[in-house]
Design an enzyme around this catalytic site. Structure first.
Site, PDB file in Angstrom:
ATOM      1  N   HIS A 124       0.869  -1.184   0.000  1.00  0.00           N
ATOM      2  CA  HIS A 124       0.000   0.000   0.000  1.00  0.00           C
ATOM      3  C   HIS A 124       0.900   1.225   0.000  1.00  0.00           C
ATOM      4  O   HIS A 124       1.847   1.295   0.787  1.00  0.00           O
ATOM      5  CB  HIS A 124      -0.916  -0.007   1.223  1.00  0.00           C
ATOM      6  CG  HIS A 124      -2.075   0.938   1.098  1.00  0.00           C
ATOM      7  ND1 HIS A 124      -1.907   2.297   1.135  1.00  0.00           N
ATOM      8  CD2 HIS A 124      -3.389   0.723   0.910  1.00  0.00           C
ATOM      9  CE1 HIS A 124      -3.093   2.880   0.982  1.00  0.00           C
ATOM     10  NE2 HIS A 124      -4.013   1.938   0.842  1.00  0.00           N
ATOM     11  N   HIS A 143       0.690  -4.895   2.260  1.00  0.00           N
ATOM     12  CA  HIS A 143      -0.728  -4.664   2.540  1.00  0.00           C
ATOM     13  C   HIS A 143      -1.599  -5.872   2.214  1.00  0.00           C
ATOM     14  O   HIS A 143      -2.533  -6.182   2.949  1.00  0.00           O
ATOM     15  CB  HIS A 143      -1.176  -3.468   1.702  1.00  0.00           C
ATOM     16  CG  HIS A 143      -2.604  -3.064   1.895  1.00  0.00           C
ATOM     17  ND1 HIS A 143      -3.093  -2.633   3.113  1.00  0.00           N
ATOM     18  CD2 HIS A 143      -3.651  -3.014   1.033  1.00  0.00           C
ATOM     19  CE1 HIS A 143      -4.381  -2.331   2.983  1.00  0.00           C
ATOM     20  NE2 HIS A 143      -4.749  -2.568   1.743  1.00  0.00           N
ATOM     21  N   ARG A 151      -3.997  -6.009  -6.983  1.00  0.00           N
ATOM     22  CA  ARG A 151      -5.440  -5.886  -6.740  1.00  0.00           C
ATOM     23  C   ARG A 151      -5.909  -4.443  -6.894  1.00  0.00           C
ATOM     24  O   ARG A 151      -5.270  -3.520  -6.389  1.00  0.00           O
ATOM     25  CB  ARG A 151      -5.741  -6.374  -5.318  1.00  0.00           C
ATOM     26  CG  ARG A 151      -7.159  -6.147  -4.889  1.00  0.00           C
ATOM     27  CD  ARG A 151      -7.420  -6.778  -3.549  1.00  0.00           C
ATOM     28  NE  ARG A 151      -6.699  -6.167  -2.467  1.00  0.00           N
ATOM     29  CZ  ARG A 151      -7.065  -5.064  -1.827  1.00  0.00           C
ATOM     30  NH1 ARG A 151      -8.169  -4.421  -2.187  1.00  0.00           N
ATOM     31  NH2 ARG A 151      -6.352  -4.595  -0.825  1.00  0.00           N
TER      32      ARG A 151
HETATM   33  C1  SIN Z   1      -7.588   1.744   1.521  1.00  0.00           C
HETATM   34  O1  SIN Z   1      -8.515   2.238   2.139  1.00  0.00           O
HETATM   35  O2  SIN Z   1      -6.723   2.415   0.954  1.00  0.00           O
HETATM   36  C2  SIN Z   1      -7.465   0.246   1.461  1.00  0.00           C
HETATM   37  C3  SIN Z   1      -8.500  -0.303   0.596  1.00  0.00           C
HETATM   38  C4  SIN Z   1      -8.058  -1.619   0.022  1.00  0.00           C
HETATM   39  O3  SIN Z   1      -7.068  -2.214   0.465  1.00  0.00           O
HETATM   40  O4  SIN Z   1      -8.689  -2.030  -0.937  1.00  0.00           O
END
Ligand code: SIN
Length: 492
Positions: free
Chosen positions: A242, A349, A384
């Site tokens: 992330h 993440h 993803r």
């Molecule tokens: C986020 O809120 O950035 C995470 C959402 C996700 O992992 O799809």
């Protein structure tokens, strides 16, 4: 004395996938949900952004499918993408029926029922959310339903150790799964759970890395158990980083949702330069892998420890109402996000790979299903699309539940001599330091050698170290009494 439990369905994990599946199959039989810590201690509970689905007037299945395929870098299974995206609306209706509250569109002139957020890689606003705590809201609603259901028994502080095959239970087939051994943390005994159908819903493996947005339960347990039992795993190399994890010495794993960039948040260097346009035409809303690599490049170039995410151009009241959780958390750590940019770094993440499953959530072992992050359906490809994970979990939980119910009458309990856990001559270890040392070592070299950008040489180094550690951990596993930490270390 170790206990022996008998249920129709055994669900391992209590996030959205496990709870949703449990609620469905509970209409057809008795269900045990085993969960390592508290029932609400799941990755679902931390999901801030929301759940992607085509409900907005301006949106289309085609656009959602195309965004998913683009984010997946050419490696998604297109049939799976369409299968999931087409079931988006039905999944949202199912969650609403369970009492989940999504933010509504308050504008009287609007034709839409819900307020839709936007995140990286999405060409449209299509994320249903509950402010910035969507996962917590879903977990609350599903858990409340599960706790009330007379056919569901919840076993907290129970850590699954291994799957049990029919061959263990004295029957012919080693390909049929008939339950699991589970460590009860309160008694330190390993109990056996016998079940006609077993679902893995154990989430991901972010704890393999030094820096992660995942909760501490994410130690790859389901993947490791399935692998040891002979199931196929795929795409395990596709770890999603992330781009924006909060950078603060006292808060290492707090996510700053992509929804912040969806509302116009801009990534800048510490000097204040907005840099994303250099990397992708969608700039700050490029797919996640591209943004994470761009930040990595900027950090390597500048030698800085973090970049910043700036949402200060928005009205302060809007920021506080749209992002109450993020606002409050950052404030507690000395950053007022309505006035100051937020220090951020990428962190592990989500794992796009996992236990290979088909469109019904079945693994290639009989009576073993896997749903959610533990599974690899082919939806995500190499990367993803944001907020597709909760959607995937609901769609496949629903499919897996229907298939499990249809199959139940043919499934029988394993045998009268169901196996008991053999403790042998294992003793209590007085060297817990071995566990922390090995765990730290793995997480550090995974971060440095198997991180966002990889090279063959660094991967070789990681492999050599892992081979040594694996032997040490296996010796430890066979000689000492099990603890939750040892189980997780072995799985990692
Ligand atoms: C986020 O809120 O950035 C995470 C959402 C996700 O992992 O799809």
């Amino acid at each position: 004395m170790p206990q022996h439990h008998q249920f129709d369905f055994l669900v391992i994990g209590s996030g959205i996938a496990g709870l949703f599946y449990a609620l469905r199959v509970a209409e057809a039989g008795r269900v045990a949900i085993v969960t390592k810590k508290d029932a609400a201690d799941s990755a679902t509970n931390r999901a801030q952004g929301g759940i992607a689905a085509v409900l907005a007037n301006h949106d289309s299945i085609e656009q959602h499918a195309q965004d998913t395929l683009d984010a997946g870098a050419g490696l998604c299974r297109e049939d799976v993408v369409r299968f999931v995206v087409e079931r988006g609306q039905r999944s949202i209706e199912s969650l609403l029926a369970c009492g989940v509250d999504f933010d509504r569109d308050e504008n009287p002139a609007s034709v839409d029922r819900f307020s839709f957020g936007r995140e990286g890689g999405h060409s449209q606003r299509r994320i249903l959310h509950h402010r910035d705590a969507t996962g917590r809201e879903i977990e609350r609603a599903l858990l409340a339903c599960a706790e009330r259901h007379p056919n569901i028994s919840l076993f907290e502080n129970h850590c699954a150790v291994n799957l049990i095959s029919a061959a263990h239970a004295g029957a012919e087939s080693s390909e049929r799964i008939v339950g699991a051994f589970v460590l009860n943390a309160a008694t330190s005994e390993v109990d056996s759970f016998e079940a006609k159908i077993t679902l893995l819903a154990t989430g991901g493996a972010g704890k393999t890395y030094l820096y992660t947005t995942n909760p501490s339960i994410a130690s790859g347990d389901g993947m490791a158990m399935a692998y040891r039992a002979g199931a196929t795993l795929m795409n395990m190399e596709f770890i999603q980083f992330h781009p924006t994890c909060f950078y603060h010495p006292l808060s290492r794993s707090f996510l700053i949702s992509e929804a912040v960039r969806g509302e116009g948040g801009v990534l800048r260097t510490q000097q204040g330069d907005a840099f994303m346009r250099k990397y992708h035409p969608m700039a700050d809303l490029a797919p996640r892998d591209i943004v994470a690599r761009a930040i990595d490049t900027e950090l390597k170039r500048s030698g800085h420890e973090y970049v910043v995410l700036d949402i200060t151009h928005h009205d302060a009241q809007f920021v506080r109402e749209r992002f109450p959780t993020i606002h409050e958390h950052c404030l507690q750590h000395g950053i007022d996000i309505t006035k100051q940019p937020i220090p951020v770094v990428p962190a592990a993440h989500y794992i796009c790979g996992g236990v290979r499953t088909n469109l019904r959530g079945e693994s290639d072992l009989e009576n073993l299903f896997a749903v959610g992050e533990v599974a690899c359906t082919g939806l995500h490809g190499a990367n993803r699309l944001a907020s597709n994970s909760l959607l995937e979990a609901v769609v496949f939980a629903e499919e897996a539940a229907a298939e499990s119910i249809a199959r139940l009458p043919q499934s029988t309990f394993a045998s009268k001599q169901f196996p008991r856990w053999e403790e042998g001559r294992a003793t209590v270890s007085e060297e817990a330091v071995v566990i922390t040392q090995n765990w730290d070592e793995i997480r550090r070299f995974m971060w440095n050698y198997v991180g966002i950008v990889r090279s063959n040489r660094r991967l070789e180094r990681a492999r050599n170290r892992l081979q040594l550690l694996k032997q040490e951990i296996d010796d430890y596993y066979w000689n000492f009494k099990l603890t939750p930490d040892l189980i997780e270390l072995r799985n990692i």
